[in-house]
Scaffold this motif. Sequence first.
Motif, mmCIF file in Angstrom:
data_model
loop_
_atom_site.group_PDB
_atom_site.id
_atom_site.type_symbol
_atom_site.label_atom_id
_atom_site.label_comp_id
_atom_site.label_asym_id
_atom_site.label_seq_id
_atom_site.Cartn_x
_atom_site.Cartn_y
_atom_site.Cartn_z
ATOM 1 N N GLY A 117 0.869 -1.398 0.134
ATOM 2 C CA GLY A 117 -0.043 0.093 -0.012
ATOM 3 C C GLY A 117 0.727 1.112 0.042
ATOM 4 N N THR A 118 2.192 1.238 -0.165
ATOM 5 C CA THR A 118 2.931 2.354 -0.013
ATOM 6 C C THR A 118 2.678 3.090 -1.416
ATOM 7 O OG1 THR A 118 4.912 1.160 0.979
ATOM 8 C CG2 THR A 118 5.464 3.330 -0.446
ATOM 9 N N GLU A 119 2.467 4.605 -1.030
ATOM 10 C CA GLU A 119 2.172 5.399 -2.456
ATOM 11 C C GLU A 119 3.272 5.403 -3.596
ATOM 12 O OE1 GLU A 119 0.696 10.049 -3.274
ATOM 13 O OE2 GLU A 119 0.974 9.226 -1.233
ATOM 14 N N VAL A 120 3.239 5.230 -4.523
ATOM 15 C CA VAL A 120 4.108 5.277 -5.462
ATOM 16 C C VAL A 120 3.584 6.128 -6.700
ATOM 17 C CG1 VAL A 120 5.400 3.875 -7.384
ATOM 18 C CG2 VAL A 120 5.046 2.922 -5.038
ATOM 19 N N SER A 121 4.432 7.005 -7.194
ATOM 20 C CA SER A 121 4.246 7.826 -8.463
ATOM 21 C C SER A 121 5.410 8.013 -9.129
ATOM 22 C CB SER A 121 3.613 9.206 -7.963
ATOM 23 O OG SER A 121 4.749 9.818 -7.147
ATOM 24 N N THR A 122 5.238 8.656 -10.357
ATOM 25 C CA THR A 122 6.529 8.951 -10.997
ATOM 26 C C THR A 122 6.694 10.391 -11.561
ATOM 27 O OG1 THR A 122 5.410 8.307 -13.178
ATOM 28 C CG2 THR A 122 6.364 6.643 -12.012
ATOM 29 N N SER A 123 7.763 10.518 -11.921
ATOM 30 C CA SER A 123 8.023 11.848 -12.690
ATOM 31 C C SER A 123 8.827 11.811 -13.825
ATOM 32 C CB SER A 123 9.119 12.732 -11.647
ATOM 33 O OG SER A 123 9.232 14.082 -12.071
ATOM 34 N N MET A 124 8.526 12.645 -14.949
ATOM 35 C CA MET A 124 9.021 12.354 -16.294
ATOM 36 C C MET A 124 10.474 12.952 -16.327
ATOM 37 S SD MET A 124 7.322 15.624 -18.154
ATOM 38 C CE MET A 124 7.684 17.404 -17.709
ATOM 39 N N ALA A 125 11.213 12.576 -17.094
ATOM 40 C CA ALA A 125 12.577 13.076 -17.356
ATOM 41 C C ALA A 125 12.426 14.673 -17.726
ATOM 42 C CB ALA A 125 13.513 12.342 -18.442
ATOM 43 N N THR A 126 13.178 15.457 -17.399
ATOM 44 C CA THR A 126 13.088 16.973 -17.641
ATOM 45 C C THR A 126 14.057 17.339 -18.715
ATOM 46 O OG1 THR A 126 15.105 17.405 -16.110
ATOM 47 C CG2 THR A 126 12.886 17.084 -14.920
ATOM 48 N N PRO A 127 13.567 18.661 -19.241
ATOM 49 C CA PRO A 127 14.514 19.086 -20.188
ATOM 50 C C PRO A 127 15.987 19.435 -19.669
ATOM 51 C CG PRO A 127 12.441 20.340 -20.066
ATOM 52 C CD PRO A 127 12.254 19.330 -18.830
ATOM 53 N N SER B 298 3.804 9.847 -21.236
ATOM 54 C CA SER B 298 4.687 10.461 -20.382
ATOM 55 C C SER B 298 5.066 12.087 -21.163
ATOM 56 C CB SER B 298 6.032 9.976 -20.348
ATOM 57 O OG SER B 298 7.216 10.586 -19.576
ATOM 58 N N GLY B 299 5.436 13.018 -20.507
ATOM 59 C CA GLY B 299 5.913 14.223 -21.086
ATOM 60 C C GLY B 299 7.570 14.124 -21.318
ATOM 61 N N THR B 300 8.070 12.986 -21.217
ATOM 62 C CA THR B 300 9.204 12.912 -21.399
ATOM 63 C C THR B 300 9.641 13.351 -22.896
ATOM 64 O OG1 THR B 300 9.744 11.178 -19.777
ATOM 65 C CG2 THR B 300 11.438 11.201 -21.646
ATOM 66 N N ARG B 301 9.014 12.838 -23.743
ATOM 67 C CA ARG B 301 9.576 13.115 -25.176
ATOM 68 C C ARG B 301 9.437 14.546 -25.384
ATOM 69 N NH1 ARG B 301 6.439 16.217 -29.301
ATOM 70 N NH2 ARG B 301 7.379 15.547 -31.270
ATOM 71 N N ASP B 302 8.511 15.278 -24.711
ATOM 72 C CA ASP B 302 8.492 16.780 -24.963
ATOM 73 C C ASP B 302 9.471 17.320 -24.169
ATOM 74 O OD1 ASP B 302 6.010 16.578 -26.282
ATOM 75 O OD2 ASP B 302 4.890 16.756 -24.314
ATOM 76 N N SER B 303 10.116 16.842 -23.173
ATOM 77 C CA SER B 303 11.408 17.402 -22.556
ATOM 78 C C SER B 303 12.456 17.237 -23.518
ATOM 79 C CB SER B 303 11.671 16.527 -21.331
ATOM 80 O OG SER B 303 10.496 16.824 -20.353
ATOM 81 N N ALA B 304 12.460 16.179 -24.024
ATOM 82 C CA ALA B 304 13.638 15.873 -24.967
ATOM 83 C C ALA B 304 13.644 16.804 -26.365
ATOM 84 C CB ALA B 304 13.524 14.379 -25.717
ATOM 85 N N VAL B 305 12.415 17.195 -26.967
ATOM 86 C CA VAL B 305 11.986 18.180 -27.841
ATOM 87 C C VAL B 305 12.730 19.734 -27.404
ATOM 88 C CG1 VAL B 305 10.571 19.254 -29.351
ATOM 89 C CG2 VAL B 305 10.552 16.610 -28.929
ATOM 90 N N ALA B 306 12.258 19.883 -26.159
ATOM 91 C CA ALA B 306 12.349 21.186 -25.438
ATOM 92 C C ALA B 306 13.934 21.357 -25.541
ATOM 93 C CB ALA B 306 11.731 21.534 -24.244
ATOM 94 N N ALA B 307 14.712 20.293 -25.024
ATOM 95 C CA ALA B 307 16.034 20.446 -24.663
ATOM 96 C C ALA B 307 16.658 20.672 -26.104
ATOM 97 C CB ALA B 307 16.690 19.366 -24.189
ATOM 98 N N ALA B 308 16.236 19.899 -27.167
ATOM 99 C CA ALA B 308 16.836 20.101 -28.657
ATOM 100 C C ALA B 308 16.736 21.098 -29.139
ATOM 101 C CB ALA B 308 16.143 18.958 -29.253
ATOM 102 N N GLU B 309 15.678 22.110 -28.839
ATOM 103 C CA GLU B 309 15.502 23.200 -29.390
ATOM 104 C C GLU B 309 16.417 24.493 -29.183
ATOM 105 O OE1 GLU B 309 11.406 24.082 -28.690
ATOM 106 O OE2 GLU B 309 10.670 22.912 -30.071
ATOM 107 N N ASN B 310 17.152 24.148 -27.921
ATOM 108 C CA ASN B 310 18.274 24.998 -27.441
ATOM 109 C C ASN B 310 19.793 24.657 -28.033
ATOM 110 O OD1 ASN B 310 16.372 26.690 -26.036
ATOM 111 N ND2 ASN B 310 16.367 24.993 -24.155
ATOM 112 N N GLU B 311 19.654 23.748 -28.552
ATOM 113 C CA GLU B 311 21.082 23.316 -29.061
ATOM 114 C C GLU B 311 21.318 23.758 -30.692
ATOM 115 O OE1 GLU B 311 23.360 21.813 -27.225
ATOM 116 O OE2 GLU B 311 22.042 21.655 -25.515
ATOM 117 N N ASP B 312 22.536 23.973 -31.022
ATOM 118 C CA ASP B 312 22.917 24.485 -32.147
ATOM 119 C C ASP B 312 22.936 23.594 -33.348
ATOM 120 O OD1 ASP B 312 22.874 27.101 -31.302
ATOM 121 O OD2 ASP B 312 24.991 27.095 -31.197
ATOM 122 N N LEU B 313 23.174 22.240 -32.711
ATOM 123 C CA LEU B 313 23.555 21.155 -33.991
ATOM 124 C C LEU B 313 21.942 20.397 -34.142
ATOM 125 C CD1 LEU B 313 25.534 18.242 -32.340
ATOM 126 C CD2 LEU B 313 23.821 19.596 -31.151
#
Length: 291
Positions: A60-70, A98-113
Amino acid sequence: MRIGLVTDSTAQLSASEEAGLRDVTGDLFAVVPLTVLVGGVAFADGELDAGDLCRRMDEGTEVSTSMATPAQFTNAYSTLIDHGAEAIITVTMSGELSGTRDSAVAAAENEDLLINVVDSRTTSAGLAGAVSIAAAGISQGHDVASIAGTVADWCAAETRTAFAPATLEHLRRGGRIGAASSLLGRALQIVPVLGLNAGVVAPVARVRTRTKALERMAVLAGEAAAEIASDEQDVYVEIQHADGEPSHPDVLALQEKIEASGLPTTFRTLSAIITAHVGSGTIGITVQRRP
């Protein structure tokens, strides 16, 4: 061109798989972890033993998750760039889960390559297979756009996933139940077999017992194999279990049924992130064409 490869931790790659991917990419490979919170304590995906997590959930322990961040993806990208990456391919778990894909995209937009983010529309063994496809493309010298397209096509056409949770309760709590919400009113009368349809959880079959669910999954494995490839030698089935025990009776029973049809099987533990949403006792199959 030196191409880096990034994925997230729900692929649940083994140490040997990660080593192989580092070798293929010239050490331009990174895994970005998601986070599981157990009783308010944060653990990186893969840090907590699968059996321990399942026991805590059953207690009965409460378990939750958090997406990977930008920021986590930015760190991964920066490391690969510092090591010589001239472009990067990122393959993530389903953006519907998960919002993990969105985090990957957001981080990619800040890179030059060039950074191409591919939504695998799957997770776990399906995601691991997609990463292998990307690595094969890199080793063969293909360009980023070609590799990303091949990965997306493979995910859509050459991998299928089905799973049977012990209960729908965890999926309901986490809001990841998708089209399977129609089953909630009958949850006490059925054992659901679910699948991923374009990255969304959807009902595949409704049976009355766990034994029937395993039988149905074995049939689904055969049907998926025939759909994916005409030559069964090109296909294999990865059995996954939340508790991480390849000798679990359900795993052995399903393995026997699938291998009796001539399909080879392998085993992979579900990541803590997936287990947090499907619950202990969940068993799944991923049928995929060999990379």
